[in-house]
Design an enzyme around this catalytic site. Sequence first.
Site, PDB file in Angstrom:
ATOM      1  N   GLU A 153       0.753  -0.824   0.224  1.00  0.00           N
ATOM      2  CA  GLU A 153       0.298  -0.081   0.233  1.00  0.00           C
ATOM      3  C   GLU A 153       0.437   1.440  -0.072  1.00  0.00           C
ATOM      4  OE1 GLU A 153      -2.767   0.157   3.238  1.00  0.00           O
ATOM      5  OE2 GLU A 153      -3.618   2.419   2.642  1.00  0.00           O
TER       6      GLU A 153
ATOM      7  N   LYS B  10      -7.603  -0.378  11.296  1.00  0.00           N
ATOM      8  CA  LYS B  10      -7.059  -0.707  10.063  1.00  0.00           C
ATOM      9  C   LYS B  10      -5.792   0.047  10.253  1.00  0.00           C
ATOM     10  CE  LYS B  10      -6.625  -0.976   5.593  1.00  0.00           C
ATOM     11  NZ  LYS B  10      -4.916  -0.385   4.873  1.00  0.00           N
TER      12      LYS B  10
ATOM     13  N   ASP C  77       4.052 -14.440  12.010  1.00  0.00           N
ATOM     14  CA  ASP C  77       3.274 -14.854  11.540  1.00  0.00           C
ATOM     15  C   ASP C  77       2.021 -13.537  11.589  1.00  0.00           C
ATOM     16  OD1 ASP C  77       0.708 -15.765  11.620  1.00  0.00           O
ATOM     17  OD2 ASP C  77       1.109 -17.687  11.827  1.00  0.00           O
TER      18      ASP C  77
ATOM     19  N   HIS D   8      -2.410  10.062   0.023  1.00  0.00           N
ATOM     20  CA  HIS D   8      -2.845   9.507  -1.440  1.00  0.00           C
ATOM     21  C   HIS D   8      -2.575   9.420  -2.155  1.00  0.00           C
ATOM     22  CE1 HIS D   8      -4.341   5.717   1.465  1.00  0.00           C
ATOM     23  NE2 HIS D   8      -3.646   6.564   2.914  1.00  0.00           N
TER      24      HIS D   8
HETATM   25  P1  NDP Z   1       9.535 -22.951  16.071  1.00  0.00           P
HETATM   26  O1  NDP Z   1       8.340 -24.612  15.751  1.00  0.00           O
HETATM   27  O2  NDP Z   1      10.634 -22.526  15.004  1.00  0.00           O
HETATM   28  O3  NDP Z   1      10.375 -22.851  17.588  1.00  0.00           O
HETATM   29  C1  NDP Z   1      11.065 -22.054  18.305  1.00  0.00           C
HETATM   30  C2  NDP Z   1      12.470 -23.172  18.358  1.00  0.00           C
HETATM   31  O4  NDP Z   1      13.283 -22.586  18.286  1.00  0.00           O
HETATM   32  C3  NDP Z   1      12.235 -23.863  19.802  1.00  0.00           C
HETATM   33  O5  NDP Z   1      11.445 -24.864  19.674  1.00  0.00           O
HETATM   34  C4  NDP Z   1      13.435 -23.516  20.615  1.00  0.00           C
HETATM   35  O6  NDP Z   1      14.244 -24.714  19.767  1.00  0.00           O
HETATM   36  C5  NDP Z   1      14.176 -22.431  19.121  1.00  0.00           C
HETATM   37  N1  NDP Z   1      15.351 -21.457  20.072  1.00  0.00           N
HETATM   38  C6  NDP Z   1      16.348 -21.590  20.148  1.00  0.00           C
HETATM   39  N2  NDP Z   1      16.963 -19.843  21.328  1.00  0.00           N
HETATM   40  C7  NDP Z   1      15.710 -20.044  21.574  1.00  0.00           C
HETATM   41  C8  NDP Z   1      15.333 -18.702  22.183  1.00  0.00           C
HETATM   42  N3  NDP Z   1      16.100 -17.946  23.084  1.00  0.00           N
HETATM   43  N4  NDP Z   1      14.041 -18.578  22.899  1.00  0.00           N
HETATM   44  C9  NDP Z   1      12.982 -19.966  22.294  1.00  0.00           C
HETATM   45  N5  NDP Z   1      13.299 -20.415  21.719  1.00  0.00           N
HETATM   46  C10 NDP Z   1      14.488 -21.068  20.969  1.00  0.00           C
HETATM   47  O7  NDP Z   1       8.151 -21.468  16.574  1.00  0.00           O
HETATM   48  P2  NDP Z   1       6.929 -21.560  18.291  1.00  0.00           P
HETATM   49  O8  NDP Z   1       7.083 -22.284  18.900  1.00  0.00           O
HETATM   50  O9  NDP Z   1       8.034 -19.782  17.685  1.00  0.00           O
HETATM   51  O10 NDP Z   1       6.305 -21.472  16.767  1.00  0.00           O
HETATM   52  C11 NDP Z   1       6.014 -19.988  15.406  1.00  0.00           C
HETATM   53  C12 NDP Z   1       5.620 -20.725  14.395  1.00  0.00           C
HETATM   54  O11 NDP Z   1       3.774 -21.249  14.498  1.00  0.00           O
HETATM   55  C13 NDP Z   1       5.316 -19.915  13.323  1.00  0.00           C
HETATM   56  O12 NDP Z   1       5.644 -20.280  12.432  1.00  0.00           O
HETATM   57  C14 NDP Z   1       3.623 -20.021  13.175  1.00  0.00           C
HETATM   58  O13 NDP Z   1       2.878 -19.397  12.201  1.00  0.00           O
HETATM   59  C15 NDP Z   1       3.312 -21.307  13.191  1.00  0.00           C
HETATM   60  N6  NDP Z   1       2.408 -20.821  14.011  1.00  0.00           N
HETATM   61  C16 NDP Z   1       0.704 -21.033  14.411  1.00  0.00           C
HETATM   62  C17 NDP Z   1      -0.028 -20.975  14.983  1.00  0.00           C
HETATM   63  C18 NDP Z   1      -1.406 -19.843  15.266  1.00  0.00           C
HETATM   64  O14 NDP Z   1      -0.811 -18.945  15.270  1.00  0.00           O
HETATM   65  N7  NDP Z   1      -2.440 -20.351  15.824  1.00  0.00           N
HETATM   66  C19 NDP Z   1      -0.452 -22.411  15.001  1.00  0.00           C
HETATM   67  C20 NDP Z   1       0.798 -23.355  14.886  1.00  0.00           C
HETATM   68  C21 NDP Z   1       1.421 -23.035  14.416  1.00  0.00           C
HETATM   69  P3  NDP Z   1      14.786 -25.854  21.033  1.00  0.00           P
HETATM   70  O15 NDP Z   1      15.107 -25.035  22.480  1.00  0.00           O
HETATM   71  O16 NDP Z   1      14.831 -27.473  20.770  1.00  0.00           O
HETATM   72  O17 NDP Z   1      16.503 -25.217  20.499  1.00  0.00           O
END
Ligand code: NDP
Length: 415
Positions: free
Chosen positions: A76, A256, A272, A369
């Site tokens: 936009e 918005k 997201d 705009h």
């Molecule tokens: P991830 O699944 O990528 O998990 C993040 C990972 O990052 C953790 O599991 C952890 O893995 C690692 N990590 C590394 N450093 C850190 C830190 N300092 N703090 C926290 N984690 C760390 O992402 P999210 O769990 O955040 O989920 C986000 C995604 O889920 C987005 O893509 C979203 O679109 C999607 N989603 C959204 C939904 C909704 O909004 N309703 C539903 C389902 C999915 P480890 O500890 O193992 O190293």
Amino acid sequence: MKFYQQSRLQRLTTLRQEGHLDNSAYQYFLNDQGLTQERANQLVENQLTLFPLPEGVARQVLVDGEMHDVPMVTEEPSVIAAASNGAKMAAQGTGFQTKIQNRQMIGQIILENVAQPERTKQNLLMDKTHLLEVANAAHPSIVKRGGGAKDLRVRILGSAFLSVDLIVDVKQAMGANMLNTMLEAVASELTTTRQDNCLMSILSNYATESLVTASCVIPVSVFEIQRLAGNQVAAKICAASQVAQLDPYRAATHNKGIMNGIDAAVIASGNDFRAIESGAQAYAARDGQYRGLSQWHVHEDKLVGALTLPLPLGFVGGATKTLPIVQANQKLAGINSAEDLMRVVAAIGLAQNLAALKALVTTGIQKGHMALQAKSLAISAGATTNEVQWLTAKLLQTKKFDLRTAKLLLRKLRQ
Ligand code: NDP
């Protein structure tokens, strides 16, 4: 030459010279190393192609005493200009002050056909310590990072549903996936050991445990325009904010405007944006009526604004690593944590809101705009890079903003 008057290459050079882009981020932007087809094919199903969107930067957004250059992705015209304008007005006062009220995610396990809701609720609460242990055992790495499941609450929904709410400290992630893993483990425990009927388990996007507030205080003199004194413009901004508290029709458009900035900054951060949108919209209706997310009032010759909304943003996880541009954007924005991102994104929302309200109660939204819309029209009519400027100026002169006129003018130019 002002930043917006520079060419793309000049802007990149300026950002590098001012120390906002290190060499790797500079090279990244310069060489336009976007997403590859190969990576895109790994990200989504049935992938066909890429869908590029423009990315720009809102400059000099003063947040908690630090200047940030905020990358924004939007189709936009006028959004980035307005955000920069709002930030400039705020910087003539306090800039943006922010406060993160908390940063935890909520997940739900929904139980159905609950015969004795109150009794089941009490039993679940008595079992809280064990259920938190089950949740943490499902994702031990977040516990090692100092996070993990912190609380469990139970709400009775209607006559036979219960929501078991798990509150999780997700540290630097948005946390959806880690939360869903924990929830499914707890749901399985409830089904096997207590024979509860679990209907489903998933995080809630109504992230009321991830609230952030951005506020600003600006002398009313900043708002002075040719035909109105600063205090008159400020009073009109307050009145507009009041209408957004009273009327959902106005509130939707008010919000918005805020989300124009927030979504653009959230997309650039690899987060997201649907999650952020749904949480913000739900929060806007938290007392039963949908209202404006921000409010403005005048206090001692100063315009005071505040915006509070849920911003459960991740600095790691999700698409922050799979989209290569996100790391360059984090560097450009000077963002080093999820908390930084929450603060800067909230500030952009308030900046966007201020610019929109000021325009609406003074010149009207179309004035600013139309110059930008005329440019879009010129592009839509098929103008080449060399023709766009001429055609935009012509459209503004004729004050006829439609595709037919744009095509006619372009044909004349080419004759
Ligand atoms: P991830 O699944 O990528 O998990 C993040 C990972 O990052 C953790 O599991 C952890 O893995 C690692 N990590 C590394 N450093 C850190 C830190 N300092 N703090 C926290 N984690 C760390 O992402 P999210 O769990 O955040 O989920 C986000 C995604 O889920 C987005 O893509 C979203 O679109 C999607 N989603 C959204 C939904 C909704 O909004 N309703 C539903 C389902 C999915 P480890 O500890 O193992 O190293």
